[in-house]
Write a protein that holds these residues in place. Structure first.
Motif, mmCIF file in Angstrom:
data_model
loop_
_atom_site.group_PDB
_atom_site.id
_atom_site.type_symbol
_atom_site.label_atom_id
_atom_site.label_comp_id
_atom_site.label_asym_id
_atom_site.label_seq_id
_atom_site.Cartn_x
_atom_site.Cartn_y
_atom_site.Cartn_z
ATOM 1 N N THR A 151 0.876 -1.221 0.114
ATOM 2 C CA THR A 151 0.158 0.071 -0.023
ATOM 3 C C THR A 151 0.948 1.250 0.091
ATOM 4 N N GLY A 152 2.155 1.033 -0.235
ATOM 5 C CA GLY A 152 2.881 2.252 -0.343
ATOM 6 C C GLY A 152 4.062 2.399 -1.276
ATOM 7 N N SER A 153 5.091 2.904 -0.842
ATOM 8 C CA SER A 153 6.504 2.462 -1.734
ATOM 9 C C SER A 153 6.922 1.189 -1.937
ATOM 10 N N ASN A 154 7.760 1.035 -2.581
ATOM 11 C CA ASN A 154 8.362 -0.418 -2.992
ATOM 12 C C ASN A 154 8.855 -0.939 -1.711
ATOM 13 N N ILE A 155 8.326 -2.106 -1.048
ATOM 14 C CA ILE A 155 8.898 -2.683 0.001
ATOM 15 C C ILE A 155 9.825 -3.660 -0.128
ATOM 16 N N GLY A 156 10.437 -3.678 -1.394
ATOM 17 C CA GLY A 156 11.699 -4.545 -1.758
ATOM 18 C C GLY A 156 11.301 -6.001 -1.792
ATOM 19 N N GLY A 157 12.283 -6.797 -1.842
ATOM 20 C CA GLY A 157 11.928 -8.405 -1.985
ATOM 21 C C GLY A 157 11.402 -8.958 -0.876
ATOM 22 N N VAL A 158 10.228 -9.821 -1.015
ATOM 23 C CA VAL A 158 9.792 -10.752 -0.054
ATOM 24 C C VAL A 158 10.503 -11.949 -0.348
ATOM 25 N N THR A 159 11.066 -12.546 0.822
ATOM 26 C CA THR A 159 11.976 -13.668 0.871
ATOM 27 C C THR A 159 11.759 -14.768 1.691
ATOM 28 N N GLU A 160 10.714 -14.547 2.507
ATOM 29 C CA GLU A 160 10.190 -15.659 3.532
ATOM 30 C C GLU A 160 8.810 -15.330 4.105
ATOM 31 N N SER A 161 8.449 -16.493 4.833
ATOM 32 C CA SER A 161 7.161 -16.386 5.398
ATOM 33 C C SER A 161 6.981 -17.097 6.731
ATOM 34 N N GLY A 162 6.399 -16.786 7.754
ATOM 35 C CA GLY A 162 6.398 -17.377 8.810
ATOM 36 C C GLY A 162 4.573 -17.609 9.353
ATOM 37 N N LEU A 163 4.621 -18.510 9.914
ATOM 38 C CA LEU A 163 2.984 -18.811 10.620
ATOM 39 C C LEU A 163 3.347 -18.715 11.867
ATOM 40 N N PHE A 164 2.655 -17.639 12.748
ATOM 41 C CA PHE A 164 2.890 -17.300 14.103
ATOM 42 C C PHE A 164 1.509 -17.530 14.836
ATOM 43 N N ASN A 165 1.683 -17.786 16.049
ATOM 44 C CA ASN A 165 0.217 -17.545 17.002
ATOM 45 C C ASN A 165 -0.183 -16.431 17.483
ATOM 46 N N SER A 166 0.397 -15.312 16.961
ATOM 47 C CA SER A 166 0.024 -14.045 17.106
ATOM 48 C C SER A 166 0.199 -13.142 16.224
ATOM 49 N N THR A 167 -0.568 -11.814 15.957
ATOM 50 C CA THR A 167 -0.228 -10.797 15.299
ATOM 51 C C THR A 167 0.956 -9.831 15.653
ATOM 52 N N THR A 168 1.389 -9.760 16.620
ATOM 53 C CA THR A 168 2.233 -9.183 17.457
ATOM 54 C C THR A 168 3.557 -9.924 17.759
ATOM 55 N N VAL A 169 4.620 -9.221 17.558
ATOM 56 C CA VAL A 169 6.197 -9.773 17.732
ATOM 57 C C VAL A 169 6.380 -10.224 19.123
ATOM 58 N N ALA A 170 5.973 -9.399 19.958
ATOM 59 C CA ALA A 170 6.284 -9.615 21.489
ATOM 60 C C ALA A 170 5.584 -10.814 22.019
ATOM 61 N N GLY A 171 6.050 -11.973 22.652
ATOM 62 C CA GLY A 171 5.790 -13.130 22.799
ATOM 63 C C GLY A 171 4.911 -13.968 22.049
ATOM 64 N N SER A 172 5.128 -14.146 20.678
ATOM 65 C CA SER A 172 4.862 -15.037 19.775
ATOM 66 C C SER A 172 5.629 -16.152 19.575
ATOM 67 N N GLY A 173 4.929 -17.283 19.225
ATOM 68 C CA GLY A 173 5.744 -18.267 18.808
ATOM 69 C C GLY A 173 5.585 -18.398 17.168
ATOM 70 N N MET A 174 6.461 -19.231 16.558
ATOM 71 C CA MET A 174 6.755 -19.618 15.138
ATOM 72 C C MET A 174 6.433 -21.046 14.759
ATOM 73 N N LEU A 175 5.220 -21.204 14.176
ATOM 74 C CA LEU A 175 4.811 -22.681 13.867
ATOM 75 C C LEU A 175 5.707 -23.440 12.696
ATOM 76 N N ALA A 176 5.579 -22.418 11.844
ATOM 77 C CA ALA A 176 6.351 -22.815 10.493
ATOM 78 C C ALA A 176 6.741 -21.325 9.823
ATOM 79 N N HIS A 177 7.991 -21.895 8.860
ATOM 80 C CA HIS A 177 8.907 -20.872 8.610
ATOM 81 C C HIS A 177 9.298 -21.498 6.958
ATOM 82 N N LYS A 178 9.551 -20.500 5.890
ATOM 83 C CA LYS A 178 9.667 -20.936 4.638
ATOM 84 C C LYS A 178 10.692 -19.735 4.093
ATOM 85 N N GLU A 179 11.798 -20.028 3.311
ATOM 86 C CA GLU A 179 12.164 -18.938 2.608
ATOM 87 C C GLU A 179 12.187 -19.446 1.158
#
Length: 91
Positions: free
Chosen positions: A41-69
């Protein structure tokens, strides 16, 4: 837990899956499918190179279930990428 290069602005921030599907087909392997489309929705955000599946939409205290580059996908203003996670459930 965080992504290596987490995008936090211009439509690339963490968000809830907008499509959630449970497939329990007869004779098949049950699957859970989670999808989320991110739109720049803004300026070029650059290259997206990974995705993660988390148990929260906030960074603090979240756990990652899956990760893919993956190979970089560059999103210019208005471009979208849909991330799909598919989990097979069962034996």
């Amino acid at each position: 837990v965080k992504l290596t290069t987490e995008i936090t602005a211009n439509g690339g921030a963490r968000g809830m899956a907008t499509e959630k599907t449970w497939s329990n087909t007869t004779g098949g392997i049950p699957q859970i499918i989670l999808k989320k489309t991110f739109t720049n929705t803004g300026s070029n955000i650059g290259g997206v190179t990974e995705s993660g599946l988390f148990n929260s939409t906030t960074v603090a205290g979240s756990g990652m279930l899956a990760h893919k580059e993956f190979s970089a996908v560059t999103l210019a203003n208005g471009d979208s990428i849909t991330i799909t996670w598919t989990f097979q459930v069962g034996n």
